[in-house]
Design a protein around this motif. Structure first.
Motif, mmCIF file in Angstrom:
data_model
loop_
_atom_site.group_PDB
_atom_site.id
_atom_site.type_symbol
_atom_site.label_atom_id
_atom_site.label_comp_id
_atom_site.label_asym_id
_atom_site.label_seq_id
_atom_site.Cartn_x
_atom_site.Cartn_y
_atom_site.Cartn_z
ATOM 1 N N THR A 31 0.476 3.894 -2.984
ATOM 2 C CA THR A 31 -0.048 5.209 -2.638
ATOM 3 C C THR A 31 0.848 6.315 -3.180
ATOM 4 O OG1 THR A 31 -1.087 4.335 -0.652
ATOM 5 C CG2 THR A 31 -0.701 6.711 -0.707
ATOM 6 N N ASN A 32 2.152 6.095 -3.141
ATOM 7 C CA ASN A 32 3.114 7.106 -3.570
ATOM 8 C C ASN A 32 3.551 6.962 -5.024
ATOM 9 O OD1 ASN A 32 3.283 8.406 -1.020
ATOM 10 N ND2 ASN A 32 4.480 6.677 -0.288
ATOM 11 N N LYS A 60 -0.038 5.243 -10.330
ATOM 12 C CA LYS A 60 -1.152 4.484 -9.750
ATOM 13 C C LYS A 60 -2.476 4.712 -10.470
ATOM 14 C CE LYS A 60 -2.264 7.858 -6.264
ATOM 15 N NZ LYS A 60 -1.469 8.477 -5.258
ATOM 16 N N ARG A 67 -7.205 -1.389 -8.504
ATOM 17 C CA ARG A 67 -7.230 -0.415 -7.407
ATOM 18 C C ARG A 67 -8.173 -0.852 -6.304
ATOM 19 N NH1 ARG A 67 -6.963 3.489 -11.624
ATOM 20 N NH2 ARG A 67 -9.201 3.729 -11.617
ATOM 21 N N THR A 70 0.811 -1.218 0.000
ATOM 22 C CA THR A 70 0.000 0.000 0.000
ATOM 23 C C THR A 70 0.846 1.271 0.000
ATOM 24 O OG1 THR A 70 -1.795 -1.183 1.090
ATOM 25 C CG2 THR A 70 -1.859 1.232 1.181
#
Length: 132
Positions: free
Chosen positions: A113-114, A118, A126, A109
């Motif tokens: 997230t970074n 994404k 997702r 995660t």
């Protein structure tokens, strides 16, 4: 295997390996998968790996075709107690529980997230980690 699964696998691999970019020394990552190198999905994965390595000098991905998902689980179950597990592995999602319950898996995660890519993941990718 359809294109969406190949793209998801490639994006997941890139997200996982993205954390290695901060390394200054040469890095080799062992990676087990079920993408037959003689078939389209295996050729696509080899292209993804080659592109990643070209964009990230000093990082080598040692992709190893293990067989089907059952073969991967069997080999992984033997490798973990012997401390010979790979750095990364692609498994069928229903097999995660076998290893998550033992605290063996790394939560990706924070990396996802970074990850600036994404938003390129398909909706189902997702949503895979969201509680149902």
């Amino acid at each position: 295997m359809t294109r969406k699964y190949i793209k998801m696998a490639g994006t997941s691999l890139i997200a996982l390996l993205g954390s290695l970019q901060v390394s200054m020394a040469d890095t080799t990552v062992s990676f087990w998968h079920s993408f037959n190198p003689e078939k389209a999905n295996g050729k696509a994965l080899n292209t993804i790996i080659a592109n990643f390595e070209a964009a990230n000098p000093g990082i080598t991905i040692e992709g190893e075709f293990i067989g089907n998902y059952n073969d991967i689980v069997t080999k992984l179950q033997a490798a973990i107690p012997a401390h010979r597990e790979p750095d990364a592995v692609i498994m069928e999602v229903t097999r995660y529980g076998l290893f998550a319950d033992r605290g063996i898996l790394t939560d990706l995660t924070p990396y996802l997230t970074n990850d600036p890519l994404k938003d390129n993941l398909f909706d189902f990718a997702r949503e895979a980690d969201r509680p149902r």
